[in-house]
Design a protein around this motif. Structure first.
Motif, PDB file in Angstrom:
ATOM      1  N   GLY A 146       0.815  -1.208   0.000  1.00 35.48           N
ATOM      2  CA  GLY A 146       0.000   0.000   0.000  1.00 35.48           C
ATOM      3  C   GLY A 146       0.843   1.249   0.000  1.00 35.48           C
ATOM      4  O   GLY A 146       0.360   2.354  -0.289  1.00 35.48           O
ATOM      5  N   SER A 147       2.129   1.111   0.311  1.00 35.52           N
ATOM      6  CA  SER A 147       3.115   2.193   0.270  1.00 35.52           C
ATOM      7  C   SER A 147       4.373   1.662  -0.401  1.00 35.52           C
ATOM      8  O   SER A 147       4.554   0.451  -0.547  1.00 35.52           O
ATOM      9  CB  SER A 147       3.423   2.695   1.685  1.00 35.52           C
ATOM     10  N   MET A 173       5.345  -4.775   5.808  1.00 34.13           N
ATOM     11  CA  MET A 173       4.868  -3.601   5.088  1.00 34.13           C
ATOM     12  C   MET A 173       3.854  -2.847   5.952  1.00 34.13           C
ATOM     13  O   MET A 173       2.922  -3.449   6.485  1.00 34.13           O
ATOM     14  CB  MET A 173       4.239  -4.002   3.756  1.00 34.13           C
ATOM     15  N   PRO A 174       4.027  -1.546   6.108  1.00 33.15           N
ATOM     16  CA  PRO A 174       3.154  -0.787   7.017  1.00 33.15           C
ATOM     17  C   PRO A 174       1.718  -0.661   6.534  1.00 33.15           C
ATOM     18  O   PRO A 174       0.811  -0.510   7.346  1.00 33.15           O
ATOM     19  CB  PRO A 174       3.837   0.577   7.103  1.00 33.15           C
ATOM     20  N   GLU A 175       1.480  -0.732   5.231  1.00 35.43           N
ATOM     21  CA  GLU A 175       0.125  -0.579   4.704  1.00 35.43           C
ATOM     22  C   GLU A 175      -0.144  -1.691   3.696  1.00 35.43           C
ATOM     23  O   GLU A 175       0.671  -1.933   2.800  1.00 35.43           O
ATOM     24  CB  GLU A 175      -0.054   0.782   4.023  1.00 35.43           C
ATOM     25  N   ILE A 493      10.207  -2.050  11.627  1.00 32.42           N
ATOM     26  CA  ILE A 493      10.350  -0.795  12.376  1.00 32.42           C
ATOM     27  C   ILE A 493      10.726   0.346  11.447  1.00 32.42           C
ATOM     28  O   ILE A 493      10.167   1.448  11.507  1.00 32.42           O
ATOM     29  CB  ILE A 493      11.401  -0.967  13.488  1.00 32.42           C
ATOM     30  N   ARG A 494      11.673   0.079  10.562  1.00 32.47           N
ATOM     31  CA  ARG A 494      12.145   1.133   9.662  1.00 32.47           C
ATOM     32  C   ARG A 494      11.033   1.630   8.750  1.00 32.47           C
ATOM     33  O   ARG A 494      10.844   2.846   8.585  1.00 32.47           O
ATOM     34  CB  ARG A 494      13.312   0.603   8.825  1.00 32.47           C
ATOM     35  N   LEU A 495      10.273   0.723   8.148  1.00 34.45           N
ATOM     36  CA  LEU A 495       9.222   1.130   7.216  1.00 34.45           C
ATOM     37  C   LEU A 495       8.069   1.808   7.948  1.00 34.45           C
ATOM     38  O   LEU A 495       7.436   2.722   7.409  1.00 34.45           O
ATOM     39  CB  LEU A 495       8.720  -0.086   6.435  1.00 34.45           C
ATOM     40  N   SER A 496       7.821   1.393   9.166  1.00 30.70           N
ATOM     41  CA  SER A 496       6.784   2.059   9.944  1.00 30.70           C
ATOM     42  C   SER A 496       7.170   3.493  10.268  1.00 30.70           C
ATOM     43  O   SER A 496       6.342   4.413  10.194  1.00 30.70           O
ATOM     44  CB  SER A 496       6.527   1.283  11.246  1.00 30.70           C
ATOM     45  N   LEU A 497       8.443   3.694  10.591  1.00 29.01           N
ATOM     46  CA  LEU A 497       8.921   5.050  10.863  1.00 29.01           C
ATOM     47  C   LEU A 497       8.849   5.907   9.609  1.00 29.01           C
ATOM     48  O   LEU A 497       8.506   7.096   9.666  1.00 29.01           O
ATOM     49  CB  LEU A 497      10.349   4.999  11.393  1.00 29.01           C
ATOM     50  N   GLU A 498       9.194   5.336   8.455  1.00 29.66           N
ATOM     51  CA  GLU A 498       9.131   6.099   7.204  1.00 29.66           C
ATOM     52  C   GLU A 498       7.690   6.518   6.902  1.00 29.66           C
ATOM     53  O   GLU A 498       7.437   7.642   6.476  1.00 29.66           O
ATOM     54  CB  GLU A 498       9.693   5.268   6.055  1.00 29.66           C
TER      55      GLU A 498
END
Length: 503
Positions: A146-147, A173-175, A493-498
């Motif tokens: 999604g991102s 993946m965050p989304e 963690i990294r992708l969520s922060l981005e």
């Protein structure tokens, strides 16, 4: 076939004015053949068709004459001297293959196991095979659902990408989703910063119909070529994309046929982009026409085919105008620079360096052969900005980091608009900062030249940073081992922060 037609569209002659020599050649051939035509007197009162049938020379007009072969061979030599070309000469100081951005779909649909072991795992295997076929080529990794996120910038080390690939799962993946439009934008941004032409490779099970307009718009506006490798057994996703102009579509196969097709598309995209780059020279392919001309010359050994004037005419065209030595058979037909180019194209860089008379190409061959000190000396004799960049890179390669940084600073000062000089200066500064950091954290004595290089040596000779290089490699290996054990958590963690940061 489309790649062949693309190359054919760039066909031209580098020295087209030499084709004017064909006019006197045709005139000489016509006059000579007319003179050699049979002249028979028909008996009075005999019909023309009977006289022709009873004549011993009735079919002589149709026979192939020596002058015809001379005409063909001379025309081939003239065409070769005119310099037929359809490809550019790549700059060996830039990556020899196109920079590639890998856009991997990491959605829930890619986790399906209808393709063993799963669509996503099969996609990772294909990516690893593609990277293995691109030795020396740089690649970046973009993951999207999604991102879209830049997982790894352009690198020529496949192991770095492999470590990140192992941790890419739909859970990190965050989304959720399948937004290829964002992946196109992210991939295009990576390639826009490059001076050499590149391509985008999508590895996905489908492209959503909502993303097709963005895909078409990107290709229509002159964006980088896009290759799509479909990881699916269903023909429906492929049928929906076949009408997109400029999209190179490859369907998954159980063997390596799809990997080979992707590699061909990447090479074709690079050649097409290189042909449109006016900064590169056209590659002279005239030697391809000299070979058949020499084969035709062998017919002169037949009895009755000797034409001494033709041998002299061909010799005047083929032999160089300036005196040259003929120590070997190759010297009769190729100049030292041409022989050097042949050795260079066969990746025999050490031999090419000994053959080149052109200093620029000799320096490039020495650089490729790993003789960085000699390459730096050759580039030091040239005045161009590219030569300064090459000299700086050669100094960095041999461990003279400080000197390399100073040389690249000179290149930037001479041409502030050079993106290649600015980018390499940033890399040199990063390397120097990293080595300094490794030296400080290792507890080494700053004044110990035998451990690290001396930043300010005035003797003109740097100490070899052998132990410093070992520290760099050890630090990199430790970092990779640490990341490998927690790659999924690290990426999540990294992708969520981005995403939370608004990217």
């Amino acid at each position: 076939m489309p790649e062949f037609l693309t190359g054919l569209s760039y066909f031209h002659f580098i020295r087209p004015w030499l084709l004017l020599l064909l006019l006197p050649t045709l005139l000489a051939w016509w006059l000579t053949r007319r003179r050699l035509a049979p002249r028979s007197q028909k008996p009075a009162g005999m019909a023309d068709h009977l006289a022709h049938a009873l004549s011993l020379d009735g079919h002589r007009r149709r026979r192939l004459l020596p002058v015809d072969v001379v005409m063909l061979a001379t025309a081939l030599v003239i065409a070769g001297a005119a310099g037929p070309s359809w490809t550019r000469v790549p700059n060996p100081l830039v990556a020899p293959t196109a920079p590639l951005v890998l856009a991997l779909e990491v959605s829930e649909s890619m986790a399906r196991r209808d393709i063993a072991p799963s669509r996503l795992e099969r996609a990772k295997y294909k990516i690893q095979d593609i990277l293995a076929n691109r030795a020396g080529g740089r690649a970046a990794l973009v993951a999207y659902a999604g991102s879209a996120h830049l997982i790894a910038p352009l690198t020529d080390d496949p192991q770095v990408l492999d470590s990140f690939l192992s941790g890419l799962l739909p859970q990190v993946m965050p989304e959720p989703g399948n937004n290829a439009t964002l992946a196109i934008e992210k991939s295009g941004t990576v390639l826009d910063a490059e001076t050499s032409p590149g391509a985008i490779l999508f590895v996905a099970d489908e492209i959503d119909r909502a993303d097709i307009p963005a895909l078409q718009s990107y290709l229509k506006d002159g964006g980088a070529p896009i290759i799509l490798l479909l990881i699916s057994d269903d023909d429906a996703p492929a049928e929906a994309l076949r009408g997109i102009r400029g999209l190179r579509l490859v369907t998954m196969t159980p063997d390596d046929e799809d990997v080979a097709a992707v590699s061909r598309h990447i090479d074709a995209a690079y050649r097409a982009a290189l042909a449109a780059d006016d900064r590169q020279k056209w590659e002279d392919r005239g030697w391809l026409l000299f070979a058949p001309a020499l084969l035709l010359a062998l017919l002169w050994f037949r009895r009755g085919w000797t034409m001494r004037w033709a041998v002299g005419a061909l010799a005047a065209l083929v032999m160089p105008a300036t005196p040259s030595s003929a120590e070997g058979l190759a010297d009769w037909f190729w100049t030292p620079d041409q022989q050097g180019r042949r050795a260079y194209e066969h990746r025999d860089y050490a031999e090419a360096a000994g053959l080149f008379e052109d200093l620029d190409w000799r320096g490039r061959a020495l650089y490729r052969a790993g003789q960085y000190e000699n390459a730096a000396e050759v580039f030091d004799r040239l005045e161009s900005v590219d030569a300064l960049i090459a000299k700086g890179l050669s100094q960095i390669r041999q461990g003279s980091y400080r000197e390399g940084e100073e040389t690249l600073e000179q290149a930037v000062a001479r041409d502030p608009s050079s993106e290649l000089a600015a980018r390499n200066l940033e890399v040199a500064q990063a390397i120097l900062a990293y080595v300094d950091h490794a030296r400080q954290t290792s507890g080494a004595d700053d004044g110990a030249d035998e451990v690290v290089f001396d930043d300010e040596m005035e003797g003109g000779q740097d100490a070899q940073p052998i132990e410093s290089q070992e520290l760099e490699l050890q630090a990199a290996e430790q970092w990779m081992r640490t990341v490998d054990t927690r790659m999924q958590d690290f990426l999540k963690i990294r992708l969520s922060l981005e995403t939370g940061g608004g990217e």
